[in-house]
Design an enzyme around this catalytic site. Structure first.
Site, PDB file in Angstrom:
ATOM      1  N   LYS A   1      47.988  35.690  39.832  1.00  0.00           N
ATOM      2  CA  LYS A   1      48.994  34.737  39.698  1.00  0.00           C
ATOM      3  C   LYS A   1      49.424  34.354  40.919  1.00  0.00           C
ATOM      4  O   LYS A   1      49.619  33.371  41.435  1.00  0.00           O
ATOM      5  CB  LYS A   1      50.152  34.957  38.726  1.00  0.00           C
ATOM      6  CG  LYS A   1      49.736  34.959  37.324  1.00  0.00           C
ATOM      7  CD  LYS A   1      51.058  35.227  36.499  1.00  0.00           C
ATOM      8  CE  LYS A   1      50.956  36.142  35.470  1.00  0.00           C
ATOM      9  NZ  LYS A   1      51.566  37.414  35.648  1.00  0.00           N
TER      10      LYS A   1
ATOM     11  N   LYS B   1      41.017  40.782  42.849  1.00  0.00           N
ATOM     12  CA  LYS B   1      41.331  40.243  41.445  1.00  0.00           C
ATOM     13  C   LYS B   1      42.036  38.676  41.511  1.00  0.00           C
ATOM     14  O   LYS B   1      42.810  38.365  42.116  1.00  0.00           O
ATOM     15  CB  LYS B   1      42.407  41.250  40.871  1.00  0.00           C
ATOM     16  CG  LYS B   1      43.829  41.182  41.329  1.00  0.00           C
ATOM     17  CD  LYS B   1      44.908  41.917  40.445  1.00  0.00           C
ATOM     18  CE  LYS B   1      46.120  41.514  40.690  1.00  0.00           C
ATOM     19  NZ  LYS B   1      47.299  42.151  39.831  1.00  0.00           N
TER      20      LYS B   1
ATOM     21  N   LYS C   1      52.336  43.454  48.116  1.00  0.00           N
ATOM     22  CA  LYS C   1      53.119  42.269  47.993  1.00  0.00           C
ATOM     23  C   LYS C   1      54.339  42.155  49.039  1.00  0.00           C
ATOM     24  O   LYS C   1      54.654  41.186  49.407  1.00  0.00           O
ATOM     25  CB  LYS C   1      53.842  42.583  46.498  1.00  0.00           C
ATOM     26  CG  LYS C   1      52.624  42.136  45.758  1.00  0.00           C
ATOM     27  CD  LYS C   1      53.403  41.820  44.085  1.00  0.00           C
ATOM     28  CE  LYS C   1      52.270  41.549  43.210  1.00  0.00           C
ATOM     29  NZ  LYS C   1      52.911  41.094  41.946  1.00  0.00           N
TER      30      LYS C   1
HETATM   31  N1  AQP Z   1      42.275  40.054  37.504  1.00  0.00           N
HETATM   32  C1  AQP Z   1      42.692  40.639  36.289  1.00  0.00           C
HETATM   33  N2  AQP Z   1      41.681  41.267  35.647  1.00  0.00           N
HETATM   34  C2  AQP Z   1      42.192  42.163  34.634  1.00  0.00           C
HETATM   35  N3  AQP Z   1      43.343  42.279  34.188  1.00  0.00           N
HETATM   36  C3  AQP Z   1      44.486  41.787  34.786  1.00  0.00           C
HETATM   37  N4  AQP Z   1      45.650  41.817  34.811  1.00  0.00           N
HETATM   38  C4  AQP Z   1      46.238  41.061  35.822  1.00  0.00           C
HETATM   39  N5  AQP Z   1      45.215  40.354  36.362  1.00  0.00           N
HETATM   40  C5  AQP Z   1      44.070  40.732  35.998  1.00  0.00           C
HETATM   41  C6  AQP Z   1      46.396  42.260  33.658  1.00  0.00           C
HETATM   42  O1  AQP Z   1      47.374  41.450  33.298  1.00  0.00           O
HETATM   43  C7  AQP Z   1      48.566  42.037  32.745  1.00  0.00           C
HETATM   44  C8  AQP Z   1      49.769  41.340  32.881  1.00  0.00           C
HETATM   45  O2  AQP Z   1      49.935  41.301  34.480  1.00  0.00           O
HETATM   46  P1  AQP Z   1      51.220  41.067  35.026  1.00  0.00           P
HETATM   47  O3  AQP Z   1      51.857  39.478  34.554  1.00  0.00           O
HETATM   48  O4  AQP Z   1      52.020  42.112  34.921  1.00  0.00           O
HETATM   49  O5  AQP Z   1      51.057  40.897  36.730  1.00  0.00           O
HETATM   50  P2  AQP Z   1      49.945  41.395  37.419  1.00  0.00           P
HETATM   51  O6  AQP Z   1      49.339  42.525  37.020  1.00  0.00           O
HETATM   52  O7  AQP Z   1      50.437  41.488  38.957  1.00  0.00           O
HETATM   53  O8  AQP Z   1      49.201  40.147  37.411  1.00  0.00           O
HETATM   54  P3  AQP Z   1      49.087  38.962  38.603  1.00  0.00           P
HETATM   55  O9  AQP Z   1      48.245  37.834  37.764  1.00  0.00           O
HETATM   56  O10 AQP Z   1      48.241  39.365  39.715  1.00  0.00           O
HETATM   57  O11 AQP Z   1      50.342  38.569  38.653  1.00  0.00           O
HETATM   58  P4  AQP Z   1      51.176  38.602  39.953  1.00  0.00           P
HETATM   59  O12 AQP Z   1      50.272  37.912  40.980  1.00  0.00           O
HETATM   60  O13 AQP Z   1      52.427  37.813  39.630  1.00  0.00           O
HETATM   61  O14 AQP Z   1      51.483  40.027  40.405  1.00  0.00           O
HETATM   62  C9  AQP Z   1      48.386  43.546  33.226  1.00  0.00           C
HETATM   63  O15 AQP Z   1      48.273  44.311  32.444  1.00  0.00           O
HETATM   64  C10 AQP Z   1      47.394  43.457  34.348  1.00  0.00           C
HETATM   65  O16 AQP Z   1      46.883  44.832  34.579  1.00  0.00           O
END
Ligand code: AQP
Length: 332
Positions: A198, A195, A112
């Site tokens: 968001k 993956k 990031k």
């Molecule tokens: N692609 C994915 N497959 C399985 N699990 C996923 N999680 C996120 N993406 C996937 C799980 O969702 C939970 C919440 O995620 P988060 O909001 O804490 O942020 P993250 O893990 O960083 O997810 P994003 O969508 O990639 O958000 P950004 O881009 O903002 O960082 C977690 O349990 C995560 O494992």
């Protein structure tokens, strides 16, 4: 009953299928077997820059979606992180027993911060996994349902719990990750090796729970697949098709083998069309329920405030114990 804790960031207008299938679906399932604490982690959401009004609304939408997919405030504790000050208080203490090099090894920070430009990445983004450890340890959680991307952060939480206990005496439960392998990494529709995310996926790579299902159908139709024609489950050689089958199976409850047999002799187009329909059937009621929670923001805020009060009943005594252990005066 064993305890679970997990959190989700209100960093987008909707959760995507990766969030749901990788994590939130398991939160719902664990409500009955566990003493469950689930949190909209807005402190985490400001680590990469934000607009205050947007954040506030997204936190509400996040909570409404969690209720809409099946979290039940009678069976779990649902709250917003900023309403429980103990999270930030414990994070400071844990930060002081975390090595700089140790924090610097977190791959999510590397990814990031590289994307943002190293000079612009905040110290908050750097210490994010320490705050996450505080979130978990405050509730003495035995298990933490998350997707595969959180495994390294969970390892740090375990290390910090063990280190604190060794340095200052038994205080924290050492949490175990609860990662369900089959859906632990839902991939980007446009890049099936990355993956679904968001912040880093393109809009066409993500299926959002709250988007128009016609839009999701279009994205699914244009999902990247290989040049072959046969529908088989092989994550190495056919990651795009494997991802679509994984989503299909998880949402419909049909086994992967059953799906592969059913699509024998059919093409990718048929699979995509049917998956789009499965997604539509799944999201429409969730969207309706989300809207109805959002129609009454006062009621929603009350529900979250009650959740925060319940959460503090567990978090405050844990913080007090940790403060005593390190030689602080108790909070007054
Ligand atoms: N692609 C994915 N497959 C399985 N699990 C996923 N999680 C996120 N993406 C996937 C799980 O969702 C939970 C919440 O995620 P988060 O909001 O804490 O942020 P993250 O893990 O960083 O997810 P994003 O969508 O990639 O958000 P950004 O881009 O903002 O960082 C977690 O349990 C995560 O494992």
């Amino acid at each position: 009953r064993p305890r679970v804790f997990s959190g989700i960031q209100p960093t987008a207008d909707s959760f995507h299928l990766g969030n749901y299938l990788g994590a939130v679906r398991h939160w719902v399932a664990l409500q009955d077997s566990h003493d469950a604490f689930y949190c909209v982690v807005d402190l985490h959401a400001i680590t990469a820059g934000h607009d205050p009004k947007v954040l506030h609304q997204r936190s509400r939408v996040a909570a409404a979606q969690l209720l809409a997919v099946g979290l039940d405030p009678e069976r779990c504790t649902l709250f917003v992180q900023s309403q429980v000050p103990e999270h930030a208080q414990l994070a400071w203490v844990l930060g002081c027993i975390t090595g700089f090099g140790e924090a610097n090894r977190m791959t999510q920070f590397k990814d990031k911060s590289q994307k943002q430009g190293n000079e612009r990445a905040s110290v908050g983004l750097f210490t994010y996994p320490i705050l996450q450890a505080a979130d978990i340890l405050l509730y003495q959680a035995n298990a933490v349902p998350v997707g595969e991307d959180q495994r390294q952060h969970l390892e740090l939480s375990r290390d910090l719990a063990q280190r604190f206990n060794t340095l200052f005496g038994p205080t924290f439960t050492v949490p175990a990750p609860h990662i369900v392998k089959s859906t632990a990494k839902i991939t980007d529709l446009q890049d099936p090796t990355a993956k679904m995310s968001k912040s880093s996926s393109s809009p066409n790579g993500i299926v959002d729970l709250l988007e128009d299902p016609a839009r999701s159908a279009k994205k699914i139709r244009s999902a990247v697949t290989d040049t072959g024609r046969e529908i088989v489950f092989d994550e190495e050689t056919k990651p795009g098709i494997a991802n679509l089958l994984t989503i299909f199976s998880a949402l419909s409850g049909r086994g992967i083998d059953d799906l592969v047999a059913a699509y024998d002799g059919k093409g990718y187009g048929d699979l995509k069309k049917d998956l789009a329909e499965v997604v539509r059937e799944f999201v429409v009621p969730i969207q309706e329920r989300t809207r109805s929670y959002l129609d009454d923001p006062a009621q929603l805020d009350k529900l979250l405030a009650d959740g925060a009060e319940k959460a503090r009943r567990v978090a405050a005594p844990t913080l007090l114990k940790a403060y005593e252990r390190v030689g602080f005066f108790p909070p007054v």
